[in-house]
Write an enzyme that holds these catalytic residues in place. Structure first.
Site, PDB file in Angstrom:
ATOM      1  N   GLU A 172      14.536  -4.742  -9.645  1.00 41.25           N
ATOM      2  CA  GLU A 172      13.642  -4.213 -10.420  1.00 41.25           C
ATOM      3  C   GLU A 172      14.080  -2.507 -11.000  1.00 41.25           C
ATOM      4  OE1 GLU A 172       9.926  -3.489  -7.778  1.00 41.25           O
ATOM      5  OE2 GLU A 172       9.051  -5.417  -8.900  1.00 41.25           O
ATOM      6  N   ARG A 174       6.196  -0.597 -11.600  1.00 40.82           N
ATOM      7  CA  ARG A 174       7.785  -1.168 -11.441  1.00 40.82           C
ATOM      8  C   ARG A 174       7.482  -2.380 -11.991  1.00 40.82           C
ATOM      9  NH1 ARG A 174      11.345   0.212  -6.098  1.00 40.82           N
ATOM     10  NH2 ARG A 174      10.597  -1.883  -5.458  1.00 40.82           N
ATOM     11  N   LYS A 229      -2.464  -8.006  -8.029  1.00 40.79           N
ATOM     12  CA  LYS A 229      -3.035  -8.035  -6.731  1.00 40.79           C
ATOM     13  C   LYS A 229      -2.565  -6.952  -6.011  1.00 40.79           C
ATOM     14  CE  LYS A 229      -3.105  -9.086  -2.951  1.00 40.79           C
ATOM     15  NZ  LYS A 229      -3.657  -8.052  -2.366  1.00 40.79           N
ATOM     16  N   ALA A 283      -2.622  -4.256  -2.891  1.00 41.07           N
ATOM     17  CA  ALA A 283      -2.897  -4.022  -1.286  1.00 41.07           C
ATOM     18  C   ALA A 283      -4.254  -3.662  -1.032  1.00 41.07           C
ATOM     19  CB  ALA A 283      -2.126  -3.123  -0.604  1.00 41.07           C
ATOM     20  N   ARG A 288      10.040  11.206   3.395  1.00 45.00           N
ATOM     21  CA  ARG A 288       9.272  10.809   2.135  1.00 45.00           C
ATOM     22  C   ARG A 288       8.201   9.842   2.500  1.00 45.00           C
ATOM     23  NH1 ARG A 288      10.348   7.638  -3.268  1.00 45.00           N
ATOM     24  NH2 ARG A 288      11.547   6.472  -1.747  1.00 45.00           N
ATOM     25  N   GLU A 303      10.868  -7.943  -3.481  1.00 47.30           N
ATOM     26  CA  GLU A 303      11.241  -6.560  -2.969  1.00 47.30           C
ATOM     27  C   GLU A 303      10.637  -6.603  -1.558  1.00 47.30           C
ATOM     28  OE1 GLU A 303      13.126  -4.609  -4.442  1.00 47.30           O
ATOM     29  OE2 GLU A 303      13.313  -5.103  -6.470  1.00 47.30           O
ATOM     30  N   LEU A 304      11.472  -6.866  -0.361  1.00 41.32           N
ATOM     31  CA  LEU A 304      10.912  -6.920   0.817  1.00 41.32           C
ATOM     32  C   LEU A 304      11.368  -5.746   1.623  1.00 41.32           C
ATOM     33  CD1 LEU A 304      11.697 -10.791   1.142  1.00 41.32           C
ATOM     34  CD2 LEU A 304       9.537  -9.805   0.174  1.00 41.32           C
ATOM     35  N   TRP A 351       0.841  -1.247  -0.057  1.00 42.85           N
ATOM     36  CA  TRP A 351      -0.128  -0.010  -0.064  1.00 42.85           C
ATOM     37  C   TRP A 351       0.844   1.388   0.039  1.00 42.85           C
ATOM     38  CZ3 TRP A 351       1.890   2.601   4.139  1.00 42.85           C
ATOM     39  CH2 TRP A 351       2.262   1.649   5.183  1.00 42.85           C
ATOM     40  N   ASN A 352       2.148   1.138   0.368  1.00 40.35           N
ATOM     41  CA  ASN A 352       2.871   2.296   0.530  1.00 40.35           C
ATOM     42  C   ASN A 352       3.283   3.218  -0.632  1.00 40.35           C
ATOM     43  OD1 ASN A 352       5.034   0.543  -0.255  1.00 40.35           O
ATOM     44  ND2 ASN A 352       6.303   1.441   1.165  1.00 40.35           N
ATOM     45  N   CYS A 376      10.151   1.736   2.090  1.00 39.16           N
ATOM     46  CA  CYS A 376      11.010   0.691   2.469  1.00 39.16           C
ATOM     47  C   CYS A 376      12.475   0.951   2.613  1.00 39.16           C
ATOM     48  CB  CYS A 376      11.041  -0.327   1.240  1.00 39.16           C
ATOM     49  SG  CYS A 376      11.091   0.027  -0.309  1.00 39.16           S
ATOM     50  N   SER A 381       6.359  -6.893   2.739  1.00 36.86           N
ATOM     51  CA  SER A 381       7.001  -7.341   4.078  1.00 36.86           C
ATOM     52  C   SER A 381       7.840  -8.655   3.886  1.00 36.86           C
ATOM     53  CB  SER A 381       6.229  -7.463   5.255  1.00 36.86           C
ATOM     54  OG  SER A 381       5.362  -8.536   5.077  1.00 36.86           O
ATOM     55  N   SER A 415      15.988   6.307  -5.356  1.00 37.10           N
ATOM     56  CA  SER A 415      14.898   5.707  -6.481  1.00 37.10           C
ATOM     57  C   SER A 415      15.130   6.298  -7.788  1.00 37.10           C
ATOM     58  CB  SER A 415      13.499   5.745  -6.141  1.00 37.10           C
ATOM     59  OG  SER A 415      13.310   5.249  -4.780  1.00 37.10           O
TER      60      SER A 415
HETATM   61  P1  NAD Z   1       2.798  -6.756   3.347  1.00 36.94           P
HETATM   62  O1  NAD Z   1       3.724  -7.802   3.070  1.00 36.94           O
HETATM   63  O2  NAD Z   1       1.609  -6.917   4.527  1.00 36.94           O
HETATM   64  O3  NAD Z   1       1.582  -6.918   2.113  1.00 36.94           O
HETATM   65  C1  NAD Z   1       2.004  -6.744   0.722  1.00 36.94           C
HETATM   66  C2  NAD Z   1       1.248  -7.373  -0.207  1.00 36.94           C
HETATM   67  O4  NAD Z   1       0.982  -8.844   0.154  1.00 36.94           O
HETATM   68  C3  NAD Z   1      -0.387  -6.954  -0.045  1.00 36.94           C
HETATM   69  O5  NAD Z   1      -1.114  -6.794  -1.285  1.00 36.94           O
HETATM   70  C4  NAD Z   1      -1.047  -7.847   0.651  1.00 36.94           C
HETATM   71  O6  NAD Z   1      -2.368  -7.922   0.594  1.00 36.94           O
HETATM   72  C5  NAD Z   1      -0.299  -9.053   0.135  1.00 36.94           C
HETATM   73  N1  NAD Z   1      -0.397 -10.330   1.179  1.00 36.94           N
HETATM   74  C6  NAD Z   1      -0.544 -10.184   2.546  1.00 36.94           C
HETATM   75  N2  NAD Z   1      -0.399 -11.525   2.967  1.00 36.94           N
HETATM   76  C7  NAD Z   1      -0.323 -12.259   1.994  1.00 36.94           C
HETATM   77  C8  NAD Z   1      -0.384 -13.672   1.848  1.00 36.94           C
HETATM   78  N3  NAD Z   1      -0.152 -14.698   2.665  1.00 36.94           N
HETATM   79  N4  NAD Z   1      -0.188 -14.217   0.417  1.00 36.94           N
HETATM   80  C9  NAD Z   1      -0.127 -13.288  -0.674  1.00 36.94           C
HETATM   81  N5  NAD Z   1      -0.293 -12.035  -0.580  1.00 36.94           N
HETATM   82  C10 NAD Z   1      -0.227 -11.656   0.740  1.00 36.94           C
HETATM   83  O7  NAD Z   1       3.244  -5.311   3.157  1.00 36.94           O
HETATM   84  P2  NAD Z   1       2.581  -4.053   3.347  1.00 36.94           P
HETATM   85  O8  NAD Z   1       2.451  -3.917   4.679  1.00 36.94           O
HETATM   86  O9  NAD Z   1       1.772  -3.910   2.375  1.00 36.94           O
HETATM   87  O10 NAD Z   1       3.882  -2.946   2.823  1.00 36.94           O
HETATM   88  C11 NAD Z   1       4.999  -2.683   3.809  1.00 36.94           C
HETATM   89  C12 NAD Z   1       6.120  -3.486   3.375  1.00 36.94           C
HETATM   90  O11 NAD Z   1       6.419  -3.725   2.238  1.00 36.94           O
HETATM   91  C13 NAD Z   1       7.490  -3.023   4.290  1.00 36.94           C
HETATM   92  O12 NAD Z   1       7.814  -4.341   4.873  1.00 36.94           O
HETATM   93  C14 NAD Z   1       8.080  -2.391   3.129  1.00 36.94           C
HETATM   94  O13 NAD Z   1       9.587  -2.339   3.721  1.00 36.94           O
HETATM   95  C15 NAD Z   1       7.960  -3.312   2.045  1.00 36.94           C
HETATM   96  N6  NAD Z   1       8.249  -2.700   0.774  1.00 36.94           N
HETATM   97  C16 NAD Z   1       9.359  -2.926   0.150  1.00 36.94           C
HETATM   98  C17 NAD Z   1       9.888  -2.330  -1.108  1.00 36.94           C
HETATM   99  C18 NAD Z   1      10.917  -2.825  -1.768  1.00 36.94           C
HETATM  100  O14 NAD Z   1      10.937  -2.321  -2.702  1.00 36.94           O
HETATM  101  N7  NAD Z   1      11.721  -3.569  -1.102  1.00 36.94           N
HETATM  102  C19 NAD Z   1       8.836  -1.400  -1.529  1.00 36.94           C
HETATM  103  C20 NAD Z   1       7.747  -0.920  -0.995  1.00 36.94           C
HETATM  104  C21 NAD Z   1       7.525  -1.508   0.585  1.00 36.94           C
END
Ligand code: NAD
Length: 487
Positions: A468, A169, A184, A186, A288, A260-261, A160-161, A294, A239, A451
């Site tokens: 990416e 991307r 899919k 968020a 930002r 991308e975590l 969602w962020n 992330c 995450s 970025s």
């Molecule tokens: P999240 O992992 O909770 O959710 C991400 C996506 O995964 C959402 O679409 C969610 O609905 C889906 N999801 C959740 N559980 C799932 C499952 N069991 N199976 C399949 N899909 C599932 O993360 P978030 O809270 O939406 O985003 C924040 C996290 O994303 C932070 O940890 C941040 O660092 C990371 N992030 C990383 C990058 C990067 O490029 N490395 C960029 C942006 C955000």
């Protein structure tokens, strides 16, 4: 599906989502409320896709796959380029939509739309430059010809962020490579994804090439898609915890994964840094997106000689930020995404304070109807505080003092994450040496923002797999094929 525009003035009907987007058709539905984090009000309801819906999306992606992979690269390129143009023309409405459902300040949302659209422009250009390789074998027995083929149907899961940029991307390189996709987004921020799908259709993306679905049941729905032999790629941003689960799920059918975590970025400031530049960079790297990035600086390591001046400067800048509804043009720091996010920040700050940290500004939630947390600076933070090891994902700058270069590198690497790091020093030799010593996929040298669509974005350690953007981003959606040729 309804969108409450009464209190926001949001009214561009051409961007309103109409339901699940499968095979080029909109399918009405409801079940997932979309909340405005600036007020806590419900903005809209989007459909809650079932496993059957997801399988129909895979059918649609398959039906479109052959036509799309055979479409001339120039044609794929021009469709992406038109999508870039349409996003740019609709930048203001998209920014408002992002701000509404995500809460980020309008200036951040405008920046995101521009950044997001650039992935379509970049990959419109890359689509026509897909290369191969030719080599002679050392033995001289035959020749090696390497082609790159589209990997197949890709499932794209985004957080969602950055509701627009995390989608483009992935979609940009996937379409440029010749893959069809199921996105899919968020559940917190689906409206931007659906609005972009509308623009994609207008740009000429054929039915079934991009499918979009929202679900409250992402685990089983994703597992079903990954178990289908037609799905060959999972590209996930989110995450580290969910990433681990999905890697295990993908392993069952050996689906190719890009991950991308999460991050826990160190921001290292040496005594010889330009203080004002370091503070400017710190504000960007920390604030930002209200800290919900992330790449956000999570740990500020500041050398003893510049420490007090840095704390004073950062405190002054953070305290001056205007907090408010994301779509209020005066706002510099919007709300957090959910009340749960505020509770997490509160827990991390309370833990740090219990261990001896001191807030020089902020330090406690402000309450009210939206999900706000004030810009906060913590000094004297001990390295065993929970926020040294977990993503804060909010407007909290935790500052630690260090003495030597070796200590800074050791502290910076004391984490399972390895996404981004920042180093400030006027001694470029030292900055590069320290940057090399820090185990991350990206390092900002005297710069708080890294970025860029032309750069390979991604992490080391538990921050991810693959990259990416850049010239290599398209290869994440391609399978190399080696021909042994005798002639
Ligand atoms: P999240 O992992 O909770 O959710 C991400 C996506 O995964 C959402 O679409 C969610 O609905 C889906 N999801 C959740 N559980 C799932 C499952 N069991 N199976 C399949 N899909 C599932 O993360 P978030 O809270 O939406 O985003 C924040 C996290 O994303 C932070 O940890 C941040 O660092 C990371 N992030 C990383 C990058 C990067 O490029 N490395 C960029 C942006 C955000």
């Amino acid at each position: 599906m309804t969108l409450d525009t009464a209190f926001t003035g949001y009214a561009d009907p051409s961007l309103h989502a109409e339901g699940l987007y499968i095979g080029g058709k909109w399918e009405a539905g409801s079940g997932i409320p979309v909340i405005d984090p600036s007020t806590g009000n419900t903005l809209a309801e989007v459909p809650d896709a079932s496993i059957d819906d997801a399988m129909r999306a895979v059918d649609a992606a398959e039906a479109a796959a052959v036509g799309w992979r055979r479409a001339p690269p120039r044609q794929r390129s021009e469709i992406l380029r038109r999508w870039f143009t349409l996003m740019t023309e609709h930048a203001e409405e998209l920014a408002l939509l992002i701000s509404l459902e995500n809460g980020k300040a309008l200036a951040d949302a405008r920046g995101e739309v521009a950044y997001a659209a650039e992935f379509f422009r970049w990959y419109a250009e890359e689509a026509t430059r897909i290369g191969g390789e030719f080599r002679h074998t050392p033995s001289g027995a035959h020749n090696i010809l390497v082609d790159h083929e589209p990997i197949g149907i890709a499932v794209l899961i985004t957080p969602w962020n950055f509701p627009a940029a995390m989608a483009t991307r992935k979609i940009g390189p996937a379409l440029a490579a010749g893959c069809t996709v199921i996105l899919k987004p968020a559940s917190e921020t689906p409206l931007t994804a659906y609005a972009m799908a509308r623009l994609g259709a207008e740009a000429g993306v054929p039915p079934g090439v991009v499918n979009v679905l929202t679900t409250s049941n992402p685990g089983p729905v994703t597992a079903a898609m990954l178990a289908d032999a037609r799905v060959r790629k999972l590209s996930f941003t989110g995450s580290t915890g969910v990433g681990r689960l999905l890697l295990a799920e993908a392993a069952k059918s050996v689906v190719n994964c890009s991950m991308e975590l999460g991050g826990n970025a160190p921001f290292v400031v040496f005594d010889d840094a330009d203080l004002s530049a370091a503070l400017d960079g710190a504000m960007v790297a920390k604030m930002r997106n209200g800290g919900e990035a992330c790449t956000a600086a999570n740990r500020f390591y500041v050398q003893a000689g510049i420490h007090d001046a840095f704390v004073a400067g950062l405190t002054q800048r953070m305290a001056a930020l205007k907090v408010g509804a994301g779509y209020d043009p005066e706002t510099q720091c919007g709300p957090m995404i959910t009340i749960k996010a505020v509770d997490k920040i509160n827990r991390l700050v309370a833990d740090a304070k219990d261990r001896g940290a001191r807030a020089t500004t902020g330090g406690a939630p402000v309450g009210g109807s939206g999900y706000y947390y004030p810009p906060t600076v913590l000094e004297n933070v001990p390295t065993d505080a929970a926020l040294a090891h977990e993503e804060i994902f909010g407007p909290v700058a935790a500052i630690y003092r260090f003495e030597t270069e070796e200590e800074a590198i050791r502290l910076a690497n004391d984490t399972e994450y390895g996404l981004a790091a920042y180093v400030y020093s006027r001694d470029i030799m030292r900055a590069m040496r320290v940057g090399r010593g820090i185990e991350t996929g990206m390092v900002g040298i005297n710069r708080g923002l890294m970025s860029d669509p032309a750069a390979p974005f991604g992490g080391a350690k538990q921050s991810g797999l693959g990259r990416e953007g850049g010239v290599t981003g398209i290869l994440e959606f391609m399978e190399p094929k080696y021909f042994a040729v005798e002639f």
